[in-house]
Design a protein around this motif. Sequence first.
Motif, PDB file in Angstrom:
ATOM      1  N   PRO A  30      28.815  39.341  32.503  1.00 41.01           N
ATOM      2  CA  PRO A  30      27.691  38.676  33.162  1.00 41.01           C
ATOM      3  C   PRO A  30      27.916  37.160  33.241  1.00 41.01           C
ATOM      4  O   PRO A  30      28.571  36.579  32.386  1.00 41.01           O
ATOM      5  CB  PRO A  30      26.504  39.004  32.259  1.00 41.01           C
ATOM      6  N   ASN A  31      27.304  36.578  34.279  1.00 42.26           N
ATOM      7  CA  ASN A  31      27.604  35.174  34.560  1.00 42.26           C
ATOM      8  C   ASN A  31      26.729  34.207  33.774  1.00 42.26           C
ATOM      9  O   ASN A  31      25.526  34.391  33.630  1.00 42.26           O
ATOM     10  CB  ASN A  31      27.413  34.895  36.055  1.00 42.26           C
ATOM     11  N   ASN A  32      27.368  33.179  33.250  1.00 39.67           N
ATOM     12  CA  ASN A  32      26.711  32.054  32.602  1.00 39.67           C
ATOM     13  C   ASN A  32      26.740  30.877  33.582  1.00 39.67           C
ATOM     14  O   ASN A  32      27.841  30.485  34.004  1.00 39.67           O
ATOM     15  CB  ASN A  32      27.477  31.702  31.326  1.00 39.67           C
ATOM     16  N   PRO A  33      25.605  30.347  34.047  1.00 42.15           N
ATOM     17  CA  PRO A  33      24.269  30.422  33.444  1.00 42.15           C
ATOM     18  C   PRO A  33      23.256  31.288  34.200  1.00 42.15           C
ATOM     19  O   PRO A  33      22.080  31.277  33.835  1.00 42.15           O
ATOM     20  CB  PRO A  33      23.826  28.956  33.520  1.00 42.15           C
ATOM     21  N   THR A  34      23.663  31.984  35.251  1.00 41.42           N
ATOM     22  CA  THR A  34      22.673  32.643  36.115  1.00 41.42           C
ATOM     23  C   THR A  34      22.172  33.971  35.557  1.00 41.42           C
ATOM     24  O   THR A  34      21.107  34.445  35.950  1.00 41.42           O
ATOM     25  CB  THR A  34      23.255  32.888  37.515  1.00 41.42           C
ATOM     26  N   GLY A  35      22.965  34.622  34.665  1.00 39.76           N
ATOM     27  CA  GLY A  35      22.562  35.904  34.097  1.00 39.76           C
ATOM     28  C   GLY A  35      22.745  37.080  35.026  1.00 39.76           C
ATOM     29  O   GLY A  35      22.259  38.181  34.744  1.00 39.76           O
ATOM     30  N   THR A  36      23.445  36.894  36.145  1.00 36.64           N
ATOM     31  CA  THR A  36      23.706  37.999  37.074  1.00 36.64           C
ATOM     32  C   THR A  36      24.925  38.801  36.616  1.00 36.64           C
ATOM     33  O   THR A  36      25.816  38.267  35.948  1.00 36.64           O
ATOM     34  CB  THR A  36      23.963  37.468  38.491  1.00 36.64           C
ATOM     35  N   THR A  37      24.960  40.075  37.016  1.00 33.15           N
ATOM     36  CA  THR A  37      26.050  40.966  36.610  1.00 33.15           C
ATOM     37  C   THR A  37      26.556  41.774  37.787  1.00 33.15           C
ATOM     38  O   THR A  37      25.759  42.298  38.585  1.00 33.15           O
ATOM     39  CB  THR A  37      25.583  41.937  35.511  1.00 33.15           C
ATOM     40  N   LEU A  38      27.869  41.884  37.912  1.00 33.28           N
ATOM     41  CA  LEU A  38      28.494  42.741  38.916  1.00 33.28           C
ATOM     42  C   LEU A  38      28.769  44.110  38.325  1.00 33.28           C
ATOM     43  O   LEU A  38      29.181  44.224  37.165  1.00 33.28           O
ATOM     44  CB  LEU A  38      29.813  42.139  39.403  1.00 33.28           C
ATOM     45  N   ALA A  39      28.588  45.155  39.132  1.00 33.55           N
ATOM     46  CA  ALA A  39      28.931  46.508  38.712  1.00 33.55           C
ATOM     47  C   ALA A  39      30.445  46.665  38.682  1.00 33.55           C
ATOM     48  O   ALA A  39      31.182  45.949  39.370  1.00 33.55           O
ATOM     49  CB  ALA A  39      28.315  47.531  39.655  1.00 33.55           C
ATOM     50  N   ARG A  40      30.909  47.605  37.878  1.00 35.07           N
ATOM     51  CA  ARG A  40      32.346  47.841  37.748  1.00 35.07           C
ATOM     52  C   ARG A  40      32.991  48.185  39.091  1.00 35.07           C
ATOM     53  O   ARG A  40      34.116  47.784  39.377  1.00 35.07           O
ATOM     54  CB  ARG A  40      32.584  48.966  36.736  1.00 35.07           C
ATOM     55  N   GLU A  41      32.279  48.920  39.939  1.00 38.82           N
ATOM     56  CA  GLU A  41      32.811  49.306  41.246  1.00 38.82           C
ATOM     57  C   GLU A  41      33.097  48.076  42.112  1.00 38.82           C
ATOM     58  O   GLU A  41      34.096  48.035  42.839  1.00 38.82           O
ATOM     59  CB  GLU A  41      31.829  50.234  41.974  1.00 38.82           C
ATOM     60  N   ASP A  42      32.223  47.064  42.028  1.00 33.86           N
ATOM     61  CA  ASP A  42      32.450  45.837  42.795  1.00 33.86           C
ATOM     62  C   ASP A  42      33.681  45.094  42.281  1.00 33.86           C
ATOM     63  O   ASP A  42      34.441  44.514  43.056  1.00 33.86           O
ATOM     64  CB  ASP A  42      31.221  44.930  42.704  1.00 33.86           C
ATOM     65  N   LEU A  43      33.872  45.112  40.974  1.00 35.78           N
ATOM     66  CA  LEU A  43      35.042  44.457  40.401  1.00 35.78           C
ATOM     67  C   LEU A  43      36.325  45.170  40.787  1.00 35.78           C
ATOM     68  O   LEU A  43      37.346  44.534  41.058  1.00 35.78           O
ATOM     69  CB  LEU A  43      34.902  44.391  38.882  1.00 35.78           C
ATOM     70  N   PHE A  44      36.286  46.503  40.813  1.00 39.99           N
ATOM     71  CA  PHE A  44      37.457  47.250  41.269  1.00 39.99           C
ATOM     72  C   PHE A  44      37.793  46.912  42.719  1.00 39.99           C
ATOM     73  O   PHE A  44      38.963  46.774  43.092  1.00 39.99           O
ATOM     74  CB  PHE A  44      37.218  48.755  41.135  1.00 39.99           C
ATOM     75  N   TYR A  45      36.770  46.779  43.528  1.00 40.03           N
ATOM     76  CA  TYR A  45      36.967  46.407  44.939  1.00 40.03           C
ATOM     77  C   TYR A  45      37.659  45.054  45.031  1.00 40.03           C
ATOM     78  O   TYR A  45      38.623  44.889  45.792  1.00 40.03           O
ATOM     79  CB  TYR A  45      35.607  46.374  45.638  1.00 40.03           C
ATOM     80  N   LEU A  46      37.188  44.093  44.250  1.00 39.91           N
ATOM     81  CA  LEU A  46      37.801  42.768  44.253  1.00 39.91           C
ATOM     82  C   LEU A  46      39.218  42.803  43.687  1.00 39.91           C
ATOM     83  O   LEU A  46      40.103  42.075  44.160  1.00 39.91           O
ATOM     84  CB  LEU A  46      36.939  41.799  43.451  1.00 39.91           C
ATOM     85  N   ALA A  47      39.439  43.656  42.685  1.00 37.60           N
ATOM     86  CA  ALA A  47      40.785  43.791  42.112  1.00 37.60           C
ATOM     87  C   ALA A  47      41.775  44.294  43.166  1.00 37.60           C
ATOM     88  O   ALA A  47      42.921  43.833  43.231  1.00 37.60           O
ATOM     89  CB  ALA A  47      40.761  44.725  40.919  1.00 37.60           C
ATOM     90  N   LYS A  48      41.326  45.245  43.989  1.00 39.04           N
ATOM     91  CA  LYS A  48      42.188  45.768  45.057  1.00 39.04           C
ATOM     92  C   LYS A  48      42.492  44.686  46.086  1.00 39.04           C
ATOM     93  O   LYS A  48      43.619  44.571  46.568  1.00 39.04           O
ATOM     94  CB  LYS A  48      41.515  46.962  45.725  1.00 39.04           C
ATOM     95  N   LYS A  49      41.484  43.896  46.420  1.00 41.81           N
ATOM     96  CA  LYS A  49      41.688  42.794  47.361  1.00 41.81           C
ATOM     97  C   LYS A  49      42.650  41.763  46.768  1.00 41.81           C
ATOM     98  O   LYS A  49      43.502  41.209  47.468  1.00 41.81           O
ATOM     99  CB  LYS A  49      40.349  42.145  47.700  1.00 41.81           C
ATOM    100  N   CYS A  50      42.519  41.502  45.459  1.00 46.36           N
ATOM    101  CA  CYS A  50      43.436  40.576  44.802  1.00 46.36           C
ATOM    102  C   CYS A  50      44.865  41.107  44.830  1.00 46.36           C
ATOM    103  O   CYS A  50      45.819  40.346  45.064  1.00 46.36           O
ATOM    104  CB  CYS A  50      42.998  40.348  43.348  1.00 46.36           C
ATOM    105  N   ALA A  51      45.018  42.403  44.603  1.00 45.04           N
ATOM    106  CA  ALA A  51      46.350  43.013  44.596  1.00 45.04           C
ATOM    107  C   ALA A  51      47.035  42.846  45.959  1.00 45.04           C
ATOM    108  O   ALA A  51      48.246  42.593  46.026  1.00 45.04           O
ATOM    109  CB  ALA A  51      46.242  44.490  44.232  1.00 45.04           C
TER     110      ALA A  51
END
Length: 375
Positions: A156-177
């Motif tokens: 979760p993000n400091n200082p906003t307190g927002t959180t990304l779901a794991r699926e969104d992170l996987f999507y970004l990981a694929k884009k990074c790859a």
Amino acid sequence: MSSLTVQAHGANIDTWKKKFDLSGSKILDFSASLNPLGPPGAIKKLLRDNFHLAANYPQDYSQSAREKIAQRAGIGKSSLLITNGSIEAIYLTSRLMTKKLSLIVTPTFSEYERAIKMNGGRCLYFNTTQQNGFRLNIDRLAKKIPGRGALFICNPNNPTGTTLAREDLFYLAKKCARENAILVVDEAFIDFLDEPAKASLLEYRPNHKNIIVLGSLTKFFALAGLRIGYITAHKKMINRLSKFCFPWAVNSLAQDTVISVISETDYINRTRTFIKKEKDFLFKKLSEIGQITPFYPSVNFILCRINNKKINSKGLFTKLARQGIFIRDCSNFRGLNNSYFRVAVKTRRENKRLLYALKNILTNHTYAVCAMHTA
């Protein structure tokens, strides 16, 4: 001799006590987002019983602690490093960004930017705003990922307190790859979530060569003074990072604490129940003040915007500090301004004291001069 230049953060208790002449006063620190229950009782006993270890060198590269956290995450210890707090994890990881471009989602923890630049890297920024509650547009972000660079996300993000779901992170990981870039995810506050597994990449990262996850045990277990963090990544990435490590970087008591806290199941469950209850209470009461807009978080701190134009975050910090109450002035976060401050979730009695002080200050229109006040 020139003074040491450091980034301003919260929890500068000794400095503030001297500045505001608070010796002997009851201090309430809402600037540091630590577990209000304090360290587990078993840890206090462990530190007392093992203090004699301070006379010996610690285990090199924290081998036993590595095994314990790796076991907890269901990964091999070759995919993990123990660090002197998550701050060392950030600076070690940034050693990989020399002469490269890193994209940072803001507003967020300022040490990513500082570490990258200190190690000869350059930064780009993807800004989120309060208009949509600082939520992240994943598709727009994915288009900004720099080739052969890195994407830094606090989740979760400091200082906003927002959180990304794991699926969104996987999507970004694929884009990074696809861009031959690294995804760096800082999970320092993830244990405060009701269901951390739905957001964490911890157990999935060893099979993905371009994902690095940073973690901390000091926030959730209220052990900030012991400095316990870790890095998890593919074993080849860990091998690269380990070349930058110093021997004996993590002290013996911290290493033993790692081994102990992992099994504190009752404490973990009790903390999550407590935080959820007090977070809801504090958010509701902050919303009722009327002079501020709080943003509902997923974790143990609340970002607020001041709506009263007669006072800013520095002025509010100063007036509260004179009462022995410290908040986090967020004016130095990239993407925020002097209308924002952050408060940690603490005990009911402590939260009520903060609320009482905030209401008195923010609803008193005689404080027009505060807009020009500096802390």
